[in-house]
Design an enzyme around this catalytic site. Structure first.
Site, PDB file in Angstrom:
ATOM      1  N   TYR A 155       0.834  -1.217   0.000  1.00 48.48           N
ATOM      2  CA  TYR A 155       0.000   0.000   0.000  1.00 48.48           C
ATOM      3  C   TYR A 155       0.867   1.264   0.000  1.00 48.48           C
ATOM      4  CZ  TYR A 155      -4.042   2.825   1.724  1.00 48.48           C
ATOM      5  OH  TYR A 155      -5.056   3.745   1.915  1.00 48.48           O
ATOM      6  N   LYS A 159       0.814   4.024  -2.857  1.00 45.20           N
ATOM      7  CA  LYS A 159       0.429   5.405  -2.539  1.00 45.20           C
ATOM      8  C   LYS A 159       1.576   6.386  -2.819  1.00 45.20           C
ATOM      9  CE  LYS A 159      -3.849   4.794  -1.101  1.00 45.20           C
ATOM     10  NZ  LYS A 159      -4.969   5.219  -1.979  1.00 45.20           N
TER      11      LYS A 159
HETATM   12  N1  CAA Z   1       7.430  -2.095  14.002  1.00 41.46           N
HETATM   13  C1  CAA Z   1       8.269  -3.140  13.832  1.00 41.46           C
HETATM   14  N2  CAA Z   1       7.857  -4.401  13.885  1.00 41.46           N
HETATM   15  C2  CAA Z   1       6.580  -4.646  14.120  1.00 41.46           C
HETATM   16  C3  CAA Z   1       5.653  -3.605  14.289  1.00 41.46           C
HETATM   17  C4  CAA Z   1       6.129  -2.286  14.252  1.00 41.46           C
HETATM   18  N3  CAA Z   1       5.304  -1.241  14.429  1.00 41.46           N
HETATM   19  N4  CAA Z   1       4.438  -4.133  14.467  1.00 41.46           N
HETATM   20  C5  CAA Z   1       4.606  -5.454  14.428  1.00 41.46           C
HETATM   21  N5  CAA Z   1       5.902  -5.771  14.210  1.00 41.46           N
HETATM   22  C6  CAA Z   1       6.514  -7.098  14.146  1.00 41.46           C
HETATM   23  C7  CAA Z   1       7.036  -7.474  15.509  1.00 41.46           C
HETATM   24  O1  CAA Z   1       8.153  -8.320  15.329  1.00 41.46           O
HETATM   25  C8  CAA Z   1       5.878  -8.239  16.093  1.00 41.46           C
HETATM   26  O2  CAA Z   1       6.242  -9.070  17.112  1.00 41.46           O
HETATM   27  P1  CAA Z   1       5.857  -8.642  18.640  1.00 41.46           P
HETATM   28  O3  CAA Z   1       4.353  -8.527  18.701  1.00 41.46           O
HETATM   29  O4  CAA Z   1       6.406  -9.766  19.434  1.00 41.46           O
HETATM   30  O5  CAA Z   1       6.542  -7.329  18.918  1.00 41.46           O
HETATM   31  C9  CAA Z   1       5.454  -9.001  14.851  1.00 41.46           C
HETATM   32  O6  CAA Z   1       5.527  -8.029  13.817  1.00 41.46           O
HETATM   33  C10 CAA Z   1       4.067  -9.596  14.910  1.00 41.46           C
HETATM   34  O7  CAA Z   1       3.106  -8.546  14.997  1.00 41.46           O
HETATM   35  P2  CAA Z   1       1.581  -8.908  14.866  1.00 41.46           P
HETATM   36  O8  CAA Z   1       1.202  -9.890  15.923  1.00 41.46           O
HETATM   37  O9  CAA Z   1       0.764  -7.636  14.808  1.00 41.46           O
HETATM   38  O10 CAA Z   1       1.626  -9.670  13.443  1.00 41.46           O
HETATM   39  P3  CAA Z   1       0.507 -10.011  12.466  1.00 41.46           P
HETATM   40  O11 CAA Z   1       1.133 -10.781  11.357  1.00 41.46           O
HETATM   41  O12 CAA Z   1      -0.683 -10.585  13.149  1.00 41.46           O
HETATM   42  O13 CAA Z   1       0.034  -8.586  11.904  1.00 41.46           O
HETATM   43  C11 CAA Z   1       0.181  -6.558  10.715  1.00 41.46           C
HETATM   44  C12 CAA Z   1       0.949  -7.718  11.310  1.00 41.46           C
HETATM   45  C13 CAA Z   1      -0.711  -7.063   9.592  1.00 41.46           C
HETATM   46  C14 CAA Z   1       1.187  -5.586  10.174  1.00 41.46           C
HETATM   47  C15 CAA Z   1      -0.735  -5.938  11.787  1.00 41.46           C
HETATM   48  O14 CAA Z   1       0.069  -5.512  12.858  1.00 41.46           O
HETATM   49  C16 CAA Z   1      -1.532  -4.796  11.252  1.00 41.46           C
HETATM   50  O15 CAA Z   1      -2.618  -4.952  10.689  1.00 41.46           O
HETATM   51  N6  CAA Z   1      -1.019  -3.577  11.404  1.00 41.46           N
HETATM   52  C17 CAA Z   1      -1.712  -2.393  10.932  1.00 41.46           C
HETATM   53  C18 CAA Z   1      -1.141  -1.925   9.676  1.00 41.46           C
HETATM   54  C19 CAA Z   1      -1.634  -0.534   9.481  1.00 41.46           C
HETATM   55  O16 CAA Z   1      -1.181   0.418  10.105  1.00 41.46           O
HETATM   56  N7  CAA Z   1      -2.588  -0.349   8.573  1.00 41.46           N
HETATM   57  C20 CAA Z   1      -3.099   0.943   8.347  1.00 41.46           C
HETATM   58  C21 CAA Z   1      -4.507   0.775   7.960  1.00 41.46           C
HETATM   59  S1  CAA Z   1      -5.296   2.356   7.776  1.00 41.46           S
HETATM   60  C22 CAA Z   1      -5.006   2.695   6.178  1.00 41.46           C
HETATM   61  O17 CAA Z   1      -4.331   2.032   5.468  1.00 41.46           O
HETATM   62  C23 CAA Z   1      -5.635   3.943   5.667  1.00 41.46           C
HETATM   63  C24 CAA Z   1      -4.616   4.897   5.285  1.00 41.46           C
HETATM   64  O18 CAA Z   1      -4.543   5.272   4.122  1.00 41.46           O
HETATM   65  C25 CAA Z   1      -3.751   5.492   6.319  1.00 41.46           C
END
Ligand code: CAA
Length: 247
Positions: A155, A159
């Site tokens: 994304y 973008k």
């Molecule tokens: N920085 C670095 N590493 C990260 C992190 C971060 N912020 N977040 C997660 N991780 C890594 C870490 O190693 C983490 O392990 P710990 O929990 O032990 O620290 C590992 O990822 C696992 O994290 P999750 O359990 O969250 O993993 P997941 O596979 O279930 O999900 C994800 C990962 C899909 C990225 C989920 O965290 C997510 O959905 N995040 C949101 C993403 C986001 O910000 N989307 C924006 C949507 S809004 C939009 O898009 C509109 C717009 O235009 C702005």
């Protein structure tokens, strides 16, 4: 304001719901004739706006498909009996969030296709009529995510791609009095962002300067301004609607 745009046609992609629908409504209120294009909800959304007295048509549109884009543009112009498009809002978008190490090729392709092929397909359909008319407004929906956001390599790349697309087109099309701008919404309350995990939503809320989630109307207000005559000297810009959020 209504009178200013009464013979103008605006096309809004991804306008069955969310930000696109708010844009369609706002442009309709400003007097534009508006065509809503989406994979679903286009008919009922258009019908709801017509009940408000707005000139809106809802048509099927898959922005990833060239022929679908062509049919949408033709049908929109035919419906409103015009031979040109005044405003194109490339708003259609999807998310397929995952950490890059887990990201599938399908999720990469899907996101790149909707945003980048979508903007290409739609803009190609309307640009010649804008050039002939010597007037046009192209507004591309980028995102704050273009700056980089964990879980959004696809994304963010799409973008950011739209930012380059916007700036290049603004340079090429300015001579025809066509402005091309991009908007970077932050965290806006839409069906798409409602799928974001609560943990992440809370993090976003903490980082906002304006302590509320954005409303689709916050973005639509900027689109209406960029589409108006008052914005004729603004082009090649990326403008945030973020409530002060940074990633
Ligand atoms: N920085 C670095 N590493 C990260 C992190 C971060 N912020 N977040 C997660 N991780 C890594 C870490 O190693 C983490 O392990 P710990 O929990 O032990 O620290 C590992 O990822 C696992 O994290 P999750 O359990 O969250 O993993 P997941 O596979 O279930 O999900 C994800 C990962 C899909 C990225 C989920 O965290 C997510 O959905 N995040 C949101 C993403 C986001 O910000 N989307 C924006 C949507 S809004 C939009 O898009 C509109 C717009 O235009 C702005």
């Amino acid at each position: 304001m209504g009178v200013q745009h009464e013979n103008s046609l605006a096309l809004v992609t991804g306008a069955g719901s969310g930000i696109g629908l708010a844009i369609a409504r706002k442009l309709g209120e400003k007097g534009f004739k508006v065509a809503i294009g989406d994979l679903k909800n286009y008919e009922e959304s258009a019908e709801n706006l017509r009940k408000l007295g707005l000139h809106v048509v809802g048509l099927p549109l898959d922005v990833t498909n060239w022929d679908s884009c062509s049919e949408f543009v033709e049908a929109s112009m035919a419906h409103f009996k015009t031979d040109h498009v005044d405003v194109l809002v490339n708003n259609a978008g999807i998310i397929r969030d995952s950490l890059f190490v887990k990201m599938s090729r399908e999720d990469w392709d899907a996101v790149i296709k909707v945003h980048l092929y979508g903007a290409f397909n739609m803009t190609k359909q309307v640009v010649e009529s804008m050039i002939s008319k010597g007037h046009g407004r192209i507004i591309n929906m980028s995102s704050l995510s273009w700056t980089g956001n964990v879980g959004q390599a696809n994304y963010s790349a799409a973008k950011a791609g739209l930012v380059g697309f916007t700036k290049t087109l603004s340079k090429e099309l300015g001579r025809y009095n066509i402005t091309v701008n991009a908007i970077a919404p932050g965290f806006i309350d839409t069906p798409m962002t409602r799928t974001v995990p609560d943990k992440i939503r809370e993090k976003f809320m903490e980082r906002l300067s304006i302590k509320r989630i954005g409303e689709p109307e916050d973005v639509a207000n900027l689109v209406a301004f960029l589409a108006s005559d008052e914005a004729s000297y603004i082009t090649g810009e990326l403008i945030g609607v973020t409530g002060g959020l940074t990633f």
